[in-house]
Design an enzyme around this catalytic site. Structure first.
Site, PDB file in Angstrom:
ATOM      1  N   HIS A 216       2.002  -3.833   2.326  1.00 49.10           N
ATOM      2  CA  HIS A 216       0.935  -3.503   1.889  1.00 49.10           C
ATOM      3  C   HIS A 216      -0.037  -4.286   0.397  1.00 49.10           C
ATOM      4  O   HIS A 216       1.207  -5.328  -0.202  1.00 49.10           O
ATOM      5  CB  HIS A 216       1.227  -2.539   1.263  1.00 49.10           C
ATOM      6  CG  HIS A 216       0.016  -1.637   0.923  1.00 49.10           C
ATOM      7  ND1 HIS A 216       0.132  -1.369  -0.496  1.00 49.10           N
ATOM      8  CD2 HIS A 216      -0.219  -0.256   1.543  1.00 49.10           C
ATOM      9  CE1 HIS A 216      -0.975  -0.600  -1.289  1.00 49.10           C
ATOM     10  NE2 HIS A 216      -1.139  -0.074   0.316  1.00 49.10           N
TER      11      HIS A 216
ATOM     12  N   GLU B 240      -7.437  -2.578   4.698  1.00 49.03           N
ATOM     13  CA  GLU B 240      -7.248  -2.302   3.649  1.00 49.03           C
ATOM     14  C   GLU B 240      -7.902  -3.056   2.200  1.00 49.03           C
ATOM     15  O   GLU B 240      -7.440  -3.617   1.857  1.00 49.03           O
ATOM     16  CB  GLU B 240      -6.081  -1.910   2.878  1.00 49.03           C
ATOM     17  CG  GLU B 240      -5.610  -0.718   3.840  1.00 49.03           C
ATOM     18  CD  GLU B 240      -4.495  -0.083   3.198  1.00 49.03           C
ATOM     19  OE1 GLU B 240      -3.787   1.576   3.376  1.00 49.03           O
ATOM     20  OE2 GLU B 240      -3.221  -0.796   2.772  1.00 49.03           O
TER      21      GLU B 240
ATOM     22  N   GLU C 210      -0.235  -3.735  -2.843  1.00 51.06           N
ATOM     23  CA  GLU C 210       1.311  -3.448  -3.156  1.00 51.06           C
ATOM     24  C   GLU C 210       1.978  -4.580  -3.350  1.00 51.06           C
ATOM     25  O   GLU C 210       2.500  -4.513  -4.303  1.00 51.06           O
ATOM     26  CB  GLU C 210       0.621  -1.807  -3.948  1.00 51.06           C
ATOM     27  CG  GLU C 210      -0.161  -1.369  -4.439  1.00 51.06           C
ATOM     28  CD  GLU C 210      -0.067   0.170  -3.798  1.00 51.06           C
ATOM     29  OE1 GLU C 210       0.914   0.345  -3.269  1.00 51.06           O
ATOM     30  OE2 GLU C 210      -1.713   0.956  -3.381  1.00 51.06           O
TER      31      GLU C 210
ATOM     32  N   ASN D 240       1.128   7.122   4.123  1.00 41.86           N
ATOM     33  CA  ASN D 240       1.708   6.063   3.250  1.00 41.86           C
ATOM     34  C   ASN D 240       2.336   6.764   2.271  1.00 41.86           C
ATOM     35  O   ASN D 240       0.987   7.049   1.164  1.00 41.86           O
ATOM     36  CB  ASN D 240       1.059   4.713   2.462  1.00 41.86           C
ATOM     37  CG  ASN D 240       1.334   3.906   1.849  1.00 41.86           C
ATOM     38  OD1 ASN D 240       2.855   3.731   1.343  1.00 41.86           O
ATOM     39  ND2 ASN D 240       1.208   2.701   1.521  1.00 41.86           N
TER      40      ASN D 240
ATOM     41  N   GLY E  34      -6.211   3.719  -3.880  1.00 41.38           N
ATOM     42  CA  GLY E  34      -6.381   4.763  -5.179  1.00 41.38           C
ATOM     43  C   GLY E  34      -7.236   4.533  -5.732  1.00 41.38           C
ATOM     44  O   GLY E  34      -6.744   5.283  -7.250  1.00 41.38           O
TER      45      GLY E  34
ATOM     46  N   LYS F 184       4.076   6.115  -0.527  1.00 39.34           N
ATOM     47  CA  LYS F 184       4.485   5.387  -1.430  1.00 39.34           C
ATOM     48  C   LYS F 184       5.749   6.273  -2.230  1.00 39.34           C
ATOM     49  O   LYS F 184       6.684   6.234  -1.590  1.00 39.34           O
ATOM     50  CB  LYS F 184       3.340   4.712  -2.641  1.00 39.34           C
ATOM     51  CG  LYS F 184       1.752   4.679  -1.589  1.00 39.34           C
ATOM     52  CD  LYS F 184       0.757   4.259  -1.611  1.00 39.34           C
ATOM     53  CE  LYS F 184      -0.146   4.073  -1.307  1.00 39.34           C
ATOM     54  NZ  LYS F 184      -1.474   3.033  -1.921  1.00 39.34           N
TER      55      LYS F 184
ATOM     56  N   SER G  19      -8.700   5.047  -0.255  1.00 40.20           N
ATOM     57  CA  SER G  19      -9.132   6.349  -0.520  1.00 40.20           C
ATOM     58  C   SER G  19     -10.379   7.306   0.840  1.00 40.20           C
ATOM     59  O   SER G  19     -10.579   7.562   0.681  1.00 40.20           O
ATOM     60  CB  SER G  19     -10.035   5.828  -1.187  1.00 40.20           C
ATOM     61  OG  SER G  19     -10.490   5.402  -2.296  1.00 40.20           O
TER      62      SER G  19
HETATM   63  P1  PGA Z   1      -5.325   5.154  -0.771  1.00 44.50           P
HETATM   64  O1  PGA Z   1      -4.175   4.501  -0.553  1.00 44.50           O
HETATM   65  O2  PGA Z   1      -5.692   6.405   0.301  1.00 44.50           O
HETATM   66  O3  PGA Z   1      -4.724   6.762  -1.752  1.00 44.50           O
HETATM   67  O4  PGA Z   1      -6.744   4.815  -1.085  1.00 44.50           O
HETATM   68  C1  PGA Z   1      -3.918   4.030   0.963  1.00 44.50           C
HETATM   69  C2  PGA Z   1      -3.030   2.955   0.745  1.00 44.50           C
HETATM   70  O5  PGA Z   1      -2.783   2.196   0.266  1.00 44.50           O
HETATM   71  O6  PGA Z   1      -2.226   3.130   1.896  1.00 44.50           O
END
Ligand code: PGA
Length: 252
Positions: free
Chosen positions: A98, A170, A100, A12, A176, A14, A214
């Site tokens: 997601h 998640e 976000e 992903n 992140g 982003k 992560s």
């Molecule tokens: P990350 O993001 O691997 O940077 O923690 C995962 C995601 O949001 O899908």
């Protein structure tokens, strides 16, 4: 992982990557031995979908998706992207719900359900995301929150579309932050998600459930070793070709 289900490594991206970075990613990927034992999927920004599709076609074995899709097929929705157009552009999958999108864009369970149904009915695969915040985990509400997200988000999915549905667990506190869930913490939730899917009438043993938050080439193996973890949804560690290749190798 479980031999009944194919492992998926999904990047992903982003709101990241320049054209040069994308080209470098695929050069690095093309130098690697292609992994046939798992699916490699990438979700770039909408504007990069075409170019990523072309590059992925030359490299082979990478499916391209979107990070979001509209809840409506067409009309006066300035700035939105229709699942119909995504399908038209040859997009393979879409990420829905997601954290976000839930947090910054206030996407409700009802909207997410509409997005999921419309994307599925347009023959897109859907990765439906669920996860708890740190305060929800600390107050012992993890399972309840995730059950509710599943119950609302996956309402009314027709039987003949369920093969296109994947789930991503998640934990919001792991995204992140560099604070990955332990394989045991993730497995506990994944097992619950599988049993909840069964209660909702899905063929739960066949459904792919990804872990995200992560994930790195270093910790992927431990997570993938668990029976109910069928792959990873990866942000930061999917941006560089070298690191993405290492994630694919971790499956092996
Ligand atoms: P990350 O993001 O691997 O940077 O923690 C995962 C995601 O949001 O899908």
């Amino acid at each position: 992982m479980n031999p009944k289900r194919r492992v998926h490594i999904v990047g992903n991206w982003k709101m990241n990557q320049t054209l040069d970075e994308i080209k470098k990613f695929f050069i690095d990927l093309s130098k690697s031995r292609s992994e046939k034992n798992c699916e490699a999927w990438i979700a770039p920004q909408f504007i990069h979908i075409s170019i990523v599709k072309d590059l992925a076609f030359t490299t082979g074995n990478v499916m391209v998706g979107a990070q979001n899709a509209s809840h409506e097929a067409k009309g006066a929705f300035t700035g939105d992207i229709s699942p119909v157009s995504l399908k038209d552009m040859g997009v393979h999958f879409v990420i829905i719900g997601h954290s976000e999108r839930r947090a910054f864009f206030k996407e409700s369970d009802e909207i997410l359900n509409k997005k999921t149904l419309l994307s599925l009915s347009n023959d897109l695969k859907v990765i439906f995301c669920v996860g708890e915040t740190l305060s929800e985990r600390d107050s012992g509400q993890t399972m309840e929150i995730i059950k509710s997200q599943l119950n609302h988000g996956l309402k009314d999915i027709p039987k003949n579309r369920e093969d296109s549905l994947l789930i991503a667990y998640e934990p919001v506190w792991a995204i992140g932050t560099g604070k990955v869930a332990t394989p045991e913490q993730a497995e506990e939730v994944h097992a619950m998600i599988r049993s909840e899917l069964k209660k909702l009438g899905f063929d739960s043993e066949k459904r792919v459930i990804l872990y995200g938050g992560s994930v790195t080439p270093e910790n992927a193996e431990g997570l993938l070793f668990k029976p109910n973890i069928d792959g990873a949804l990866v942000g930061g560690a999917s941006l560089k070709g070298e690191s993405f290749v290492k994630l694919l190798e971790a499956v092996r």
